[in-house]
Design an enzyme around this catalytic site. Structure first.
Site, mmCIF file in Angstrom:
data_model
loop_
_atom_site.group_PDB
_atom_site.id
_atom_site.type_symbol
_atom_site.label_atom_id
_atom_site.label_comp_id
_atom_site.label_asym_id
_atom_site.label_seq_id
_atom_site.Cartn_x
_atom_site.Cartn_y
_atom_site.Cartn_z
ATOM 1 N N CYS A 1 -20.640 70.256 3.081
ATOM 2 C CA CYS A 1 -19.814 69.611 4.107
ATOM 3 C C CYS A 1 -20.243 68.159 4.309
ATOM 4 C CB CYS A 1 -19.916 70.386 5.410
ATOM 5 S SG CYS A 1 -18.894 69.715 6.748
ATOM 6 N N CYS B 1 -20.318 77.083 10.444
ATOM 7 C CA CYS B 1 -19.327 77.093 11.517
ATOM 8 C C CYS B 1 -18.177 78.051 11.265
ATOM 9 C CB CYS B 1 -18.782 75.682 11.720
ATOM 10 S SG CYS B 1 -17.993 74.966 10.262
#
EC number: 2.8.1.13
Length: 391
Positions: A112, A208
């Site tokens: 990410c 997440c």
């Protein structure tokens, strides 16, 4: 130079702040705004699908976007929400699922940072005319000749350097990390002083998009055929039982293997090709050599110019472990690390991050993803023999 090591007064300097809706990035925005910088807050909608969006502490979910917006209103700064969901799925979630299917243990936070936050968002910041992109990561950067270098933060308990090893030199030169010299309690105190609604908000979780920490649920949802059953095999070749998919296991795992044995057994290898989970004694886990791929080298000279006998430094193979003595080698297009002290539970797909030393202010020399590891000679011989036995 101003406080961000940029030319010009703060009032003439535009900074984009990556605002996740948490206390750290909110304080970064607040500190820069208080100094007079022209602050533009940007929040990325990365994942808004199924149960994960309702997960407490999940990064960039609906509540986090609302929190970031409220903080921006309190600070009186511009704020934008960008829909990066499709990019995030292609760059992070899909490779995450694919890695588990092939028997690896990936680190989606590195992917990410590498692709979405420090590539796509950085480009967006440039398009907005920003002089820098600031984040709430706990890491330090400072001038090093004509460039900037990364260093571990003051707050060792919050050290995020392991997850930022893939940050390129070009990105480091543009990024700023205002919290690198602070502790978490200091950050929360500043948030309280500023009257920010997120001052007491819990920290976000690392992954997440994994609801309730059950990554296997995400993988089977994305790849319905991923949970192929197979044998649980002892490293000596004995079949001990069955499993419901290698994605439920990771190297070094002891609990929840699903077999009864008279000795402590650990997962020592995941054979994706034959759908086998290989178990063995703890000593079969000890690793001395790590072969790396996708190496990001942040030293002061090219990786190809390493001495013939390697370079002594320190390496970290887990985010929660301290750096340990190691030697970095690069020869004939291959890069590997010799660990002076054996490590256990080293899994392909994880990162090996390199440091100048083991002090709290050590410089980060980059690192790479672990392609494979080499165990002690006996364990390597047994694994090699096992691979020749048909499933």
């Amino acid at each position: 130079m101003n406080s961000l090591d940029l030319p010009g007064r703060p009032e003439a300097t535009r900074v984009v702040v990556a605002m996740s809706g948490g206390v750290d990035s909110s304080v970064v925005a607040g500190l820069l705004a208080r100094e007079g910088y022209e602050v533009v807050g940007v929040t990325l909608q990365l994942y808004d699908h199924g149960a994960a969006v309702h997960r407490a502490g999940s990064c960039c979910a609906g509540q986090d976007i609302d929190d970031a917006r409220r903080v921006a209103e309190t600070l009186g700064i511009a704020h934008y929400v960008l829909d990066y969901e499709e990019r995030f799925r292609k760059a992070v979630i899909d490779p995450f699922a694919e890695s588990y299917v092939t028997g690896e243990t990936p680190i989606p936070c590195v992917a990410c940072n590498q692709t979405v936050k420090f590539s796509d968002l950085l480009e967006t910041a440039r398009e907005l005319g920003a002089d820098a992109l600031a984040t709430g990561h706990y890491i330090r950067s400072r001038a090093n000749g004509a460039h900037r270098a990364l260093y571990r933060p003051v707050d060792a308990d919050r050290d995020q350097s392991y997850f930022l090893f893939a940050t390129t030199q070009e990105q480091i030169d543009y990024l700023r990390f205002p919290l690198g010299g602070m502790s978490k309690p200091q950050v929360r105190a500043i948030a309280e002083e500023m009257g920010l609604s997120v001052a007491a908000k819990h920290d976000s979780q690392d992954i997440c998009f994994v609801p309730r920490g059950k990554y296997s649920d995400v993988i089977t949802k994305l790849k319905p055929g991923a949970a192929s059953p197979g044998d649980i095999v002892h490293i000596d070749g004995r079949v001990l039982g069955r499993h419901e998919g290698i994605l439920h296991y990771t190297i070094g795992q002891r609990r929840g293997i699903g077999i009864a044995a008279g000795e402590p057994l650990y997962v020592v290898h995941l054979d994706a090709e034959h759908a086998r989970v290989v178990v063995g004694p703890r000593e079969a886990l000890e690793t001395r050599r790590l072969i790396l791929r996708q190496v990001n080298w942040l030293g002061d000279f090219p990786l190809e110019e390493l001495p013939a006998n390697g370079m002594d430094l320190f390496a970290k193979v887990r985010s929660t472990r301290p750096p340990t003595p190691a030697t970095l080698h690069n020869r004939d297009g291959s890069t590997w690390v010799e660990l002076h002290e054996g490590e256990t539970g080293v899994a392909p797909g994880q990162a090996c991050v390199l440091y100048s030393d083991d002090r709290n202010d050590a410089r980060v020399f980059g690192g790479g993803f672990i392609e494979r590891s080499e165990r002690c000679a006996d364990a390597e011989a047994l694994l090699s023999r096992l691979e020749k036995i048909p499933a």
